[in-house]
Design a protein around this motif. Structure first.
Motif, PDB file in Angstrom:
ATOM      1  N   THR A 148     -11.383  30.020  -5.134  1.00 29.70           N
ATOM      2  CA  THR A 148     -10.917  29.068  -4.438  1.00 29.70           C
ATOM      3  C   THR A 148     -11.312  29.230  -3.025  1.00 29.70           C
ATOM      4  OG1 THR A 148      -8.641  30.188  -3.933  1.00 29.70           O
ATOM      5  CG2 THR A 148      -8.867  28.541  -5.825  1.00 29.70           C
ATOM      6  N   ASP A 156     -16.868  23.463   3.082  1.00 31.20           N
ATOM      7  CA  ASP A 156     -16.800  23.419   4.563  1.00 31.20           C
ATOM      8  C   ASP A 156     -18.310  23.134   5.137  1.00 31.20           C
ATOM      9  OD1 ASP A 156     -15.482  25.230   7.480  1.00 31.20           O
ATOM     10  OD2 ASP A 156     -15.544  23.052   6.899  1.00 31.20           O
ATOM     11  N   ARG A 158     -20.037  20.941   3.766  1.00 33.94           N
ATOM     12  CA  ARG A 158     -20.424  19.614   3.502  1.00 33.94           C
ATOM     13  C   ARG A 158     -21.640  19.451   2.518  1.00 33.94           C
ATOM     14  NH1 ARG A 158     -17.540  16.930   7.014  1.00 33.94           N
ATOM     15  NH2 ARG A 158     -17.255  15.348   5.295  1.00 33.94           N
ATOM     16  N   ASN A 192      -8.550  19.798  -6.089  1.00 35.74           N
ATOM     17  CA  ASN A 192      -7.727  19.669  -4.720  1.00 35.74           C
ATOM     18  C   ASN A 192      -8.435  20.013  -3.446  1.00 35.74           C
ATOM     19  OD1 ASN A 192      -5.769  18.239  -6.432  1.00 35.74           O
ATOM     20  ND2 ASN A 192      -4.534  20.197  -6.524  1.00 35.74           N
ATOM     21  N   ILE A 193      -9.090  21.259  -3.537  1.00 34.70           N
ATOM     22  CA  ILE A 193      -9.769  21.853  -2.561  1.00 34.70           C
ATOM     23  C   ILE A 193     -11.084  20.936  -2.213  1.00 34.70           C
ATOM     24  CG2 ILE A 193     -10.914  23.772  -1.835  1.00 34.70           C
ATOM     25  CD1 ILE A 193      -9.078  25.726  -3.416  1.00 34.70           C
ATOM     26  N   ARG A 195     -11.403  18.132  -2.934  1.00 35.35           N
ATOM     27  CA  ARG A 195     -11.088  16.566  -2.504  1.00 35.35           C
ATOM     28  C   ARG A 195     -10.502  16.600  -0.960  1.00 35.35           C
ATOM     29  NH1 ARG A 195      -7.542  14.236  -6.696  1.00 35.35           N
ATOM     30  NH2 ARG A 195      -9.379  13.996  -8.012  1.00 35.35           N
ATOM     31  N   HIS A 196      -9.917  17.582  -0.541  1.00 40.94           N
ATOM     32  CA  HIS A 196      -9.597  17.806   0.925  1.00 40.94           C
ATOM     33  C   HIS A 196     -10.912  17.495   1.905  1.00 40.94           C
ATOM     34  CE1 HIS A 196      -7.432  19.270   4.399  1.00 40.94           C
ATOM     35  NE2 HIS A 196      -8.401  20.047   4.920  1.00 40.94           N
ATOM     36  N   PHE A 197     -12.036  18.033   1.333  1.00 41.01           N
ATOM     37  CA  PHE A 197     -13.298  18.070   2.084  1.00 41.01           C
ATOM     38  C   PHE A 197     -13.970  16.918   1.727  1.00 41.01           C
ATOM     39  CE2 PHE A 197     -13.113  22.110   4.101  1.00 41.01           C
ATOM     40  CZ  PHE A 197     -12.326  22.937   3.391  1.00 41.01           C
ATOM     41  N   ASP A 198     -13.448  16.065   0.994  1.00 46.63           N
ATOM     42  CA  ASP A 198     -14.483  14.931   0.641  1.00 46.63           C
ATOM     43  C   ASP A 198     -15.699  15.293  -0.084  1.00 46.63           C
ATOM     44  OD1 ASP A 198     -14.389  11.886   2.741  1.00 46.63           O
ATOM     45  OD2 ASP A 198     -13.520  12.389   0.674  1.00 46.63           O
TER      46      ASP A 198
ATOM     47  N   THR B  35      -8.123  16.709   8.227  1.00 45.55           N
ATOM     48  CA  THR B  35      -9.181  17.326   7.781  1.00 45.55           C
ATOM     49  C   THR B  35      -9.800  17.800   8.989  1.00 45.55           C
ATOM     50  OG1 THR B  35     -10.363  15.169   8.174  1.00 45.55           O
ATOM     51  CG2 THR B  35      -9.877  15.650   5.960  1.00 45.55           C
ATOM     52  N   TYR B  37     -11.908  20.369   9.513  1.00 47.46           N
ATOM     53  CA  TYR B  37     -13.444  20.454   9.653  1.00 47.46           C
ATOM     54  C   TYR B  37     -14.081  19.180  10.441  1.00 47.46           C
ATOM     55  CZ  TYR B  37     -13.106  17.322   5.486  1.00 47.46           C
ATOM     56  OH  TYR B  37     -12.819  16.633   4.610  1.00 47.46           O
ATOM     57  N   ARG B  45     -10.354   7.950   6.204  1.00 45.85           N
ATOM     58  CA  ARG B  45      -9.628   7.975   4.978  1.00 45.85           C
ATOM     59  C   ARG B  45      -8.286   6.995   5.390  1.00 45.85           C
ATOM     60  NH1 ARG B  45      -8.966  13.690   2.640  1.00 45.85           N
ATOM     61  NH2 ARG B  45     -11.260  13.746   2.074  1.00 45.85           N
ATOM     62  N   MET B 371      -4.807  22.888   4.576  1.00 46.51           N
ATOM     63  CA  MET B 371      -5.510  23.811   3.775  1.00 46.51           C
ATOM     64  C   MET B 371      -5.308  25.219   3.946  1.00 46.51           C
ATOM     65  SD  MET B 371      -7.936  24.036   1.289  1.00 46.51           S
ATOM     66  CE  MET B 371      -8.114  22.247   0.852  1.00 46.51           C
ATOM     67  N   ASP B 378      -0.975  23.112  -4.593  1.00 45.91           N
ATOM     68  CA  ASP B 378      -1.879  23.607  -5.540  1.00 45.91           C
ATOM     69  C   ASP B 378      -3.536  23.520  -5.069  1.00 45.91           C
ATOM     70  OD1 ASP B 378      -3.152  22.691  -8.980  1.00 45.91           O
ATOM     71  OD2 ASP B 378      -3.264  24.607  -7.829  1.00 45.91           O
ATOM     72  N   GLN B 379      -3.671  24.041  -3.797  1.00 39.68           N
ATOM     73  CA  GLN B 379      -4.777  24.185  -3.336  1.00 39.68           C
ATOM     74  C   GLN B 379      -5.271  25.151  -2.833  1.00 39.68           C
ATOM     75  OE1 GLN B 379      -5.074  19.597  -0.857  1.00 39.68           O
ATOM     76  NE2 GLN B 379      -4.519  21.304   0.214  1.00 39.68           N
TER      77      GLN B 379
END
Lengths: 335, 716
Positions: A148, A156, A158, A192-193, A195-198, B35, B37, B45, B371, B378-379
């Motif tokens: 992970t 990160d 991208r 999930n991880i 997705r957080h960063f698109d 986000t 970053y 979004r 994050m 569950d991340q």
């Protein structure tokens, strides 16, 4: 869908991508492990290979040992052999090559945003076997935090997408198959991880074994690229369509050497499907000895076959005849 | 979609909140993980989600947005990450070490209370400007603004070249007493701009302390200008990028930024430093709007988000408290920011065992952020947080978190609590979760109590406004520790910062330090030279009018409020006093102003603390210019039809501590609690964006605006 992924999926048929890091090292005139220590050079040569092949994407991380080394495994780069860790640590080793990978990907993603940039990581079971020597439930749980973290660092930067390699390991013979529930849970966390960063997370599948089919059906990845079978004839196109039906976007790799009616057949088979979901790519694994000139000549013919246009002439498609150099790589550079 | 929307966006440490209201009073809200970053990713979004909630596509929605107010953390993040440019500081010769020496205990500024007491480990923060990038200019102006030593342009050019040769990417000019006479600072800027005009690659921003902060106190003034310069370029790029993305998506108006001084202005006319901590200030303004609707004048605004717990006060219907020396990251500044206290206690605060304190359970200040977030997200997060405790206790619905946007993994939460808290303490998971919740409630409650009491008020007389994504679930818990017996829970509680941002008026504060003796005790004489006072007010007023005219506002649309920073002679601390008449219009006016100061001082410190024998002085003028606008109103809801007590809710088991164990607790849908309905605790109320927990001994009722009113029914 990002602009670069949209361009990769929709712009040209087939969308050509190449696992060409060894070739990039050859262009740079150094062994691959050494290239991996120079982020700027790595990024430049990766882009150069893409241009040489008239490709549609730049691919990083084709070597699983890279991620394993970042997780603490000892890697003999000359023999491409991974030795699992003996003393387990939940902290990443943050190897120089891994840092270099992140920098190279970030550089390409930032400076050439229109170019589709893919990063390959080993899947959870493969990663667990490389780092810990086994892939049972306990090992998977132990490997999860490291994988992970690696994914978070990659996302990160991208890239266009991150693909988990699913298929037989090159270094470690598969032992008992990984339990699907444990794998599904890890994949859920990884998704999930990402997705957080698109950043879309998908699979790069070679060798469509039954466990992989089941995993695709249950995990429903955002993106899946089938890269071909390492041995034996490829499955029929209809079988591939069925196997990958659960994925959101699917690329099926046409062999770059494919000729005859096969390219047209494939395009015909996919014509009735949602073109936003299904596309054909040409996957090329280019090692140090590959004949880049010949490969480059094949690409426009494949594209012509896909559209039904007449095949390009030898001059238009590039020729080996314009130089007498013994090194086809040099010949390609002069094109 | 024809309505014109007003939108507020608030970036928090864990979530980015969005709130929109149209001309008919219809509201839509949404939350999305921040986000870090690239803040614009979460922003866009969220906008797309908001558009969907409003029933349209993003382009149509954005083209119908009349105003978009944004409270951002871009500047704050740049400070924390030290990602700003290399600056050069030009100051008066002999004072080059001012920013490195600091002022009194400034080396502890910005640290939490426990870090601030750890004297063995405290280190001064890494300076924003390196020592070799500070140059002293031969010049001197005195406290009255008289030139004692003139500026030498050749000396300026030499020092400028020194900085440029060392890579300066921007300049801060902060000379002694420049607020009294900015002539030398402006001359230095002129020299820099003539040496490096805009068409040169070497051209850089020049920030003058007399422009940014014309107030006394060279350290705070210099740091204010330095911080502003440090984050200016980064913010400019980020906001421009966001503006372009919005325009591409159909938003045709200028982006408005929320200020920590209590107003908002176009991004293009905002000073970067005024955006720091603007989110909580926006929430405080939203609280004032809500208080007008409910008729509550004394409110403690609280916002429990994912990362922090913010506390602000509204006294007699007015947002009065100003932190005279706000700390931005680790730097003392003198911007007139509204004070909102913040502690590291949010839903994402990490629970941990402190071996230095005998294995005591601690909460925060570290946060899991967005994050990896709490373990249950569950991340990849493995440390237990307050949210994990609430999930394990049964307060949150794991299958319906954030309106179903996220599913929480209860097992991951249990494992994290077991490993990091329960096992080290030798207790079971449920008790560990209960202790985590009790501890965070106690911490927050004590902070609320202190905040109110130390400002001279009785906390029991204040109503708590509980906002933030986690506020609804913890309000009853911390209210008891604060001594409050009444809580307000608005329907937009989970995005209250965004709601507040959407209500912020166009406003700017203009300040000027000018020392005047208002009352001379020795001669029993009040200020006679009224023009010395009035000239300052007129000058500030003229600057304010000029500024707002550039934003196309007519003079008649602008209203003014004057506050004065005053103190008794030889005192250190300042007290802020409002002077409603703006000018001193008669010989009696100075005495009236002194009386107002005395009244206010007595209110804060008690009548016995006043001492006119010290004389009364004015130190600074603070003029607030606000564009008049109709105060935002809150929509009224239809009352409950039929029997208010009807409707059988669902239940789920919730753990109430080792002495009580599990109890089946009714679960209500927010939409079913129309005005007129009352329910007794314990109860859980689920809305799409947050969960409200009515603890035993509390009663919930819904007011005509849809605001939940909680009243304590048990007696001490």
């Amino acid at each position: 869908m990002s602009a670069s992924l949209d361009s990769f999926v929709h712009s040209r048929r087939p969308a050509v991508w190449a696992l060409a890091e060894r070739c990039a090292a050859r262009l740079a005139g150094m062994p691959l492990p050494q290239l991996m220590l120079d982020a700027n050079r790595w990024a430049s040569e990766a882009l150069a290979v893409g241009r040489l092949l008239d490709g549609d994407a730049v691919v990083f991380g084709g070597c699983d040992a890279l991620a394993a080394e970042a997780a603490g495994a000892a890697v003999d780069w000359s023999a491409q052999r991974c030795t699992p860790v003996t003393a387990w640590s939940a902290e990443l080793a943050v190897s120089a090559r891994w840092r270099s990978l992140l920098a190279a990907v970030a550089r390409v993603a930032a400076q050439r945003p229109a170019v589709a940039t893919f990063v390959l990581l080993p899947g959870p079971a493969r990663f667990s076997r490389l780092v810990l020597g086994r892939a049972d439930e306990q090992a998977l749980q132990a490997a999860k935090p490291l994988l992970t973290r690696l994914l978070e660092q990659v996302c990160d930067t991208r890239p266009t997408a991150v693909l988990l390699r699913k298929g037989p390991s090159l270094e470690v013979a598969a032992s008992a198959s990984a339990p699907p529930d444990a794998l599904l849970r890890i994949l859920s966390t990884l998704r999930n991880i990402a997705r957080h960063f698109d950043v879309p997370l998908g699979f790069a599948v070679s060798d469509l074994v039954p466990q992989t089919r089941a995993l695709i059906a249950q995990s429903r990845p955002e993106l899946a690229l089938w890269l071909g079978e390492s041995a034996g004839p490829p499955p029929a196109i209809e079988e591939l369509i069925e196997a990958f039906a659960a994925a959101e976007i699917v690329g099926l790799a046409l062999d770059v050497e494919a000729d005859g009616d096969m390219p047209a057949q494939w395009h015909g088979a996919l014509a009735s499907l949602d073109e936003d979901r299904w596309f054909i790519n040409a996957h090329v694994e280019v090692n140090e000895a590959a004949d880049l000139v010949r490969i480059r000549a094949r690409v426009p013919k494949l594209r012509a076959a896909a559209t039904g246009a007449p095949a390009p002439t030898a001059a238009a498609g590039g020729s080996t005849a314009h130089t007498a150099s013994a090194d086809p790589l040099v010949a390609v550079r002069r094109l | 979609m024809h309505s014109e929307w007003q939108v507020g966006v608030d970036v928090g440490g864990t979530f980015t909140d969005l709130f929109a209201t149209d001309a008919d009073g219809r509201c839509v809200v949404t939350k999305t993980p921040t986000t870090h970053y690239d803040l614009s990713v979460g922003f866009m979004r969220g906008v797309k989600q908001l558009a969907r909630e409003a029933g349209g596509n993003p382009r149509k929605f954005l083209s119908s947005v009349r105003s978009l107010r944004y409270s951002t953390t871009v500047g704050t993040n740049a400070l924390i990450e030290h990602s700003g440019p290399k600056l050069g500081l030009i100051t008066t010769a002999g004072f080059e070490d001012t920013i490195f020496i600091g002022r009194s205990r400034s080396w502890a500024d910005g640290l939490g209370w426990s870090e601030g007491r750890d004297l063995a480990r405290i280190r001064k923060p890494t300076p924003l400007i390196n020592r070799d990038m500070v140059v002293g200019i031969n010049e001197r102006i005195d406290c009255a603004g008289r030139v004692v030593a003139p500026l030498d342009p050749d000396n300026v050019r030499d020092k400028l070249q020194w900085l440029v040769d060392r890579g300066a990417q921007g300049f801060v000019v902060a000379l002694l007493w420049s607020f009294a006479n900015p002539r030398h600072e402006r001359e230095i800027r002129r020299i820099i701009e003539s040496e490096y005009p805009e068409d040169y690659l070497g051209s850089s921003a020049v920030i003058l302390s007399s422009d940014v902060s014309p107030k006394s106190g060279e350290y705070a003034r210099t740091m204010t200008a330095t911080v502003n310069a440090y984050i200016h370029g980064l913010m400019s790029d980020e906001i421009a990028k966001l503006g372009n993305e919005l325009r591409e998506q159909g938003f045709a108006r200028p982006l408005t930024l929320v200020h920590n001084t209590g107003g908002s202005k176009k991004a293009s006319r905002t000073r970067a430093i005024l955006t720091h901590n603007a989110g909580p200030v926006a929430g405080l303004y939203g609280a004032a709007t809500l208080g007008r609707a409910t008729g509550d004048a004394d409110i403690v605004f609280t916002d429990m988000g994912g990362t922090s717990f913010d506390i602000g006060l509204i006294e007699e219907g007015v947002i009065r408290s100003h932190d005279f020396i706000p700390v931005v990251d680790r730097w003392r500044t003198n911007i007139p920011a509204i004070e909102v206290k913040s502690i590291g206690a949010g839903g994402g605060s990490i629970a941990w065992i402190n071996p230095l304190l005998g294995n005591a359970l601690e909460i925060g200040p570290q946060s899991a952020g967005s994050m990896p977030g709490p373990a249950c997200y569950d991340q990849g997060g493995e440390k237990p947080t307050v949210t994990d405790a609430d999930v394990v206790l049964g307060i949150y619905n794991a299958d319906n978190y954030l309106g179903g946007q996220m599913r929480l993994d209860v097992e991951l939460a249990r494992r994290a609590i077991e490993r990091h808290v329960a096992h080290p303490l030798g207790i079971d998971v449920m008790e560990a979760a209960w202790r985590i919740r009790r501890l965070v409630n106690a911490r927050m409650g004590h902070e609320v109590f202190n905040e109110v009491a130390l400002k001279g008020h009785d906390p029991r007389q204040f109503v708590i406004l509980a906002c933030g994504g986690a506020g609804g679930a913890h309000a009853c818990g911390f209210a008891e520790y604060a001594g409050a017996r009444r809580i307000l829970m608005p329907p937009q509680a989970s995005v209250f910062g965004a709601f507040g941002a959407s209500t912020m008026p166009i406003r700017e504060i203009w300040e000027q330090s000018r020392a005047l003796q208002l009352f001379d005790w020795a001669h029993h004489r009040y200020l006679e030279d009224l023009e010395s006072f009035n000239a300052v007010v007129r000058e500030l007023r003229a600057r304010a009018l000029q500024d707002l005219r550039l934003e196309d506002y007519a003079d008649e649309q602008i209203q003014f409020q004057l506050e004065l920073e005053m103190r008794y002679g030889s005192q250190y601390k300042l007290t802020r006093v409002e002077w409603r008449d703006l000018l001193l219009g008669s010989a009696e006016a100075p005495k009236a102003l002194c009386d107002e100061f005395t009244r206010r001082y007595a209110q804060i410190y008690s009548p016995e603390a006043t001492f006119a024998s010290g004389g009364i002085n004015i130190e600074s003028f603070c003029l607030t210019a606000t564009v008049k606008a109709a105060p935002p109103s809150m929509r009224r809801m239809e009352g409950a039809a039929g029997d208010p007590a009807a409707g059988a809710p669902a239940t789920r088991p919730v753990y109430y501590g080792p002495g009580v164990g599990y109890r089946d607790t009714p679960v209500w849908a927010w939409e079913s609690l129309r005005p007129g309905r009352q329910i007794e605790g314990p109860a859980i109320i689920e809305s799409p964006n947050t969960t409200y927990f009515v603890e035993p001994g509390w009663r919930w009722s819904t007011d005509p605006h849809g605001i939940g009113i909680l009243e304590c029914t048990h007696h001490d």
